[in-house]
Design an enzyme around this catalytic site. Structure first.
Site, mmCIF file in Angstrom:
data_model
loop_
_atom_site.group_PDB
_atom_site.id
_atom_site.type_symbol
_atom_site.label_atom_id
_atom_site.label_comp_id
_atom_site.label_asym_id
_atom_site.label_seq_id
_atom_site.Cartn_x
_atom_site.Cartn_y
_atom_site.Cartn_z
ATOM 1 N N LYS A 39 -2.014 20.609 2.547
ATOM 2 C CA LYS A 39 -3.294 19.889 2.448
ATOM 3 C C LYS A 39 -4.388 20.729 1.807
ATOM 4 O O LYS A 39 -5.103 20.264 0.941
ATOM 5 C CB LYS A 39 -3.820 19.503 3.839
ATOM 6 C CG LYS A 39 -3.075 18.455 4.571
ATOM 7 C CD LYS A 39 -3.854 18.009 5.822
ATOM 8 C CE LYS A 39 -4.233 19.118 6.786
ATOM 9 N NZ LYS A 39 -3.143 19.792 7.464
ATOM 10 N N ARG A 45 -8.545 14.088 12.710
ATOM 11 C CA ARG A 45 -7.301 14.546 13.320
ATOM 12 C C ARG A 45 -7.001 13.831 14.629
ATOM 13 O O ARG A 45 -5.969 14.107 15.249
ATOM 14 C CB ARG A 45 -7.407 16.045 13.612
ATOM 15 C CG ARG A 45 -6.692 16.936 12.597
ATOM 16 C CD ARG A 45 -7.049 18.333 12.997
ATOM 17 N NE ARG A 45 -6.153 19.371 12.658
ATOM 18 C CZ ARG A 45 -6.414 20.285 11.718
ATOM 19 N NH1 ARG A 45 -7.450 20.171 10.932
ATOM 20 N NH2 ARG A 45 -5.593 21.302 11.565
ATOM 21 N N ARG A 86 2.064 32.178 5.426
ATOM 22 C CA ARG A 86 0.821 31.985 4.648
ATOM 23 C C ARG A 86 -0.089 33.221 4.702
ATOM 24 O O ARG A 86 -0.322 33.809 5.754
ATOM 25 C CB ARG A 86 0.067 30.783 5.219
ATOM 26 C CG ARG A 86 -1.292 30.579 4.582
ATOM 27 C CD ARG A 86 -1.805 29.193 4.784
ATOM 28 N NE ARG A 86 -1.835 28.754 6.177
ATOM 29 C CZ ARG A 86 -2.037 27.491 6.528
ATOM 30 N NH1 ARG A 86 -2.197 26.557 5.615
ATOM 31 N NH2 ARG A 86 -2.049 27.155 7.805
ATOM 32 N N ARG A 97 -4.249 34.243 8.750
ATOM 33 C CA ARG A 97 -5.161 33.591 9.679
ATOM 34 C C ARG A 97 -4.726 33.873 11.106
ATOM 35 O O ARG A 97 -3.541 33.898 11.408
ATOM 36 C CB ARG A 97 -5.139 32.079 9.431
ATOM 37 C CG ARG A 97 -6.081 31.660 8.342
ATOM 38 C CD ARG A 97 -5.863 30.245 7.968
ATOM 39 N NE ARG A 97 -5.683 29.343 9.113
ATOM 40 C CZ ARG A 97 -5.632 28.029 9.002
ATOM 41 N NH1 ARG A 97 -5.742 27.461 7.813
ATOM 42 N NH2 ARG A 97 -5.464 27.259 10.053
ATOM 43 N N ARG A 128 0.031 24.223 17.247
ATOM 44 C CA ARG A 128 -0.716 23.384 16.302
ATOM 45 C C ARG A 128 0.150 22.212 15.840
ATOM 46 O O ARG A 128 -0.339 21.097 15.681
ATOM 47 C CB ARG A 128 -1.170 24.229 15.108
ATOM 48 C CG ARG A 128 -2.288 25.188 15.491
ATOM 49 C CD ARG A 128 -2.503 26.250 14.458
ATOM 50 N NE ARG A 128 -2.880 25.714 13.176
ATOM 51 C CZ ARG A 128 -2.571 26.274 12.011
ATOM 52 N NH1 ARG A 128 -1.868 27.388 11.972
ATOM 53 N NH2 ARG A 128 -2.968 25.739 10.899
HETATM 54 P P1 AMP Z 1 -7.006 23.952 9.763
HETATM 55 O O1 AMP Z 1 -7.551 25.043 8.927
HETATM 56 O O2 AMP Z 1 -7.319 22.587 9.214
HETATM 57 O O3 AMP Z 1 -5.544 24.106 10.097
HETATM 58 O O4 AMP Z 1 -7.791 24.026 11.173
HETATM 59 C C1 AMP Z 1 -7.730 25.186 11.991
HETATM 60 C C2 AMP Z 1 -8.140 24.848 13.418
HETATM 61 O O5 AMP Z 1 -9.491 24.341 13.423
HETATM 62 C C3 AMP Z 1 -7.311 23.744 14.073
HETATM 63 O O6 AMP Z 1 -6.098 24.221 14.643
HETATM 64 C C4 AMP Z 1 -8.300 23.236 15.127
HETATM 65 O O7 AMP Z 1 -8.391 24.137 16.235
HETATM 66 C C5 AMP Z 1 -9.629 23.292 14.384
HETATM 67 N N1 AMP Z 1 -9.880 22.023 13.657
HETATM 68 C C6 AMP Z 1 -9.940 21.836 12.304
HETATM 69 N N2 AMP Z 1 -10.196 20.558 11.997
HETATM 70 C C7 AMP Z 1 -10.304 19.894 13.185
HETATM 71 C C8 AMP Z 1 -10.551 18.535 13.546
HETATM 72 N N3 AMP Z 1 -10.714 17.589 12.620
HETATM 73 N N4 AMP Z 1 -10.593 18.235 14.870
HETATM 74 C C9 AMP Z 1 -10.437 19.175 15.808
HETATM 75 N N5 AMP Z 1 -10.179 20.466 15.551
HETATM 76 C C10 AMP Z 1 -10.111 20.832 14.253
#
Ligand code: AMP
Length: 227
Positions: free
Chosen positions: A25, A100, A139, A172, A183
């Site tokens: 994504k 999400r 990653r 990360r 996750r």
């Molecule tokens: P990502 O970089 O999109 O994988 O997001 C990293 C972390 O940020 C996720 O595992 C969540 O803890 C938090 N996060 C990101 N986007 C959301 C969302 N839309 N709703 C809730 N938590 C989020």
């Protein structure tokens, strides 16, 4: 690259990228936003910026992100509502990692309607779980420019260094195997129901995320230029 070629002037468009962690994504949304000339809105990046700056929001989000769980909807929605109210979002934007949960999707439907956006286009990138784990744990991201590598499938020319600027590549905090599994579990439980939500709304387009990134980009741009 031509910009938003099929979008007549004045048409406002919201695009949502949906898919498991590691489905691609981030890479794809960033590239599509560049090609369409609209902002790339990654809620994960917004949370990480808040954590890095030590804001109140960042302090609340940090332990939740470390555990692999989702940040509560009220915090996430407040942050998103403020962001899409800024002038650079007037013509459209691409969401990466938002919504999400069903509650987020329903609130977003409302916000888009209030702001005069038509139906969102939801690009659903599909990748099987076993590939997702390898992608997430492998990653690495450039500290400077944000370029994304994978130590197994797309390594940099020099280990640990970005091909573009030579800056350090970092993993990360939430890409460890244990957190990655949490996750993915959160994705199955909380985010997968959105596929049905958007399918019913006639907004969903599916893209095979197992092929190389350039092919995925071509498939996505073909769709986005046609809507
Ligand atoms: P990502 O970089 O999109 O994988 O997001 C990293 C972390 O940020 C996720 O595992 C969540 O803890 C938090 N996060 C990101 N986007 C959301 C969302 N839309 N709703 C809730 N938590 C989020």
């Amino acid at each position: 690259m031509d910009k938003a070629v099929s979008t007549p002037a004045g048409v406002k468009r919201a695009v949502i990228f949906l898919g498991a962690p590691g489905a691609g994504k981030g890479t794809q949304a960033r590239e599509a936003a560049k090609e369409l000339g609209v902002p790339h809105l990654s809620t994960g990046d917004m949370f990480r910026e808040n954590v890095a700056k030590g804001t109140e929001l960042g302090r609340r989000a940090e332990p939740i992100m470390k555990s692999g769980a989702l940040v509560p909807d009220d915090i996430t929605l407040g942050m998103v509502e403020e962001r899409i109210g800024r002038t650079d979002c007037a013509r459209g934007f691409i969401f990466d990692g938002f919504p999400r949960t069903l509650a987020q999707a329903e609130k977003l439907d409302e916000l888009l309607q209030q702001r005069g956006f038509g139906k969102a286009t939801v690009v659903y990138i599909t990748v099987p779980d076993e590939i997702v784990i390898r992608r997430v744990t492998g990653r690495r991201t450039c500290k400077q420019c944000g370029a994304i590598y994978n130590i197994y499938d797309a390594p940099p020319k020099v280990a640990g260094r970005c091909d573009h600027d030579g800056a350090e590549l970092v993993q990360r905090a939430d890409d460890s195997e244990q957190t990655a599994r949490s996750r993915i579990e959160a994705y199955h439980r909380q985010t997968l129901p959105l596929v049905e939500h958007y399918r019913r709304a006639g907004a969903l387009v599916e893209v095979d995320g197992t092929v190389d990134a350039a092919s995925v980009n071509r498939a996505i741009m073909k769709i986005l230029r046609a809507v």
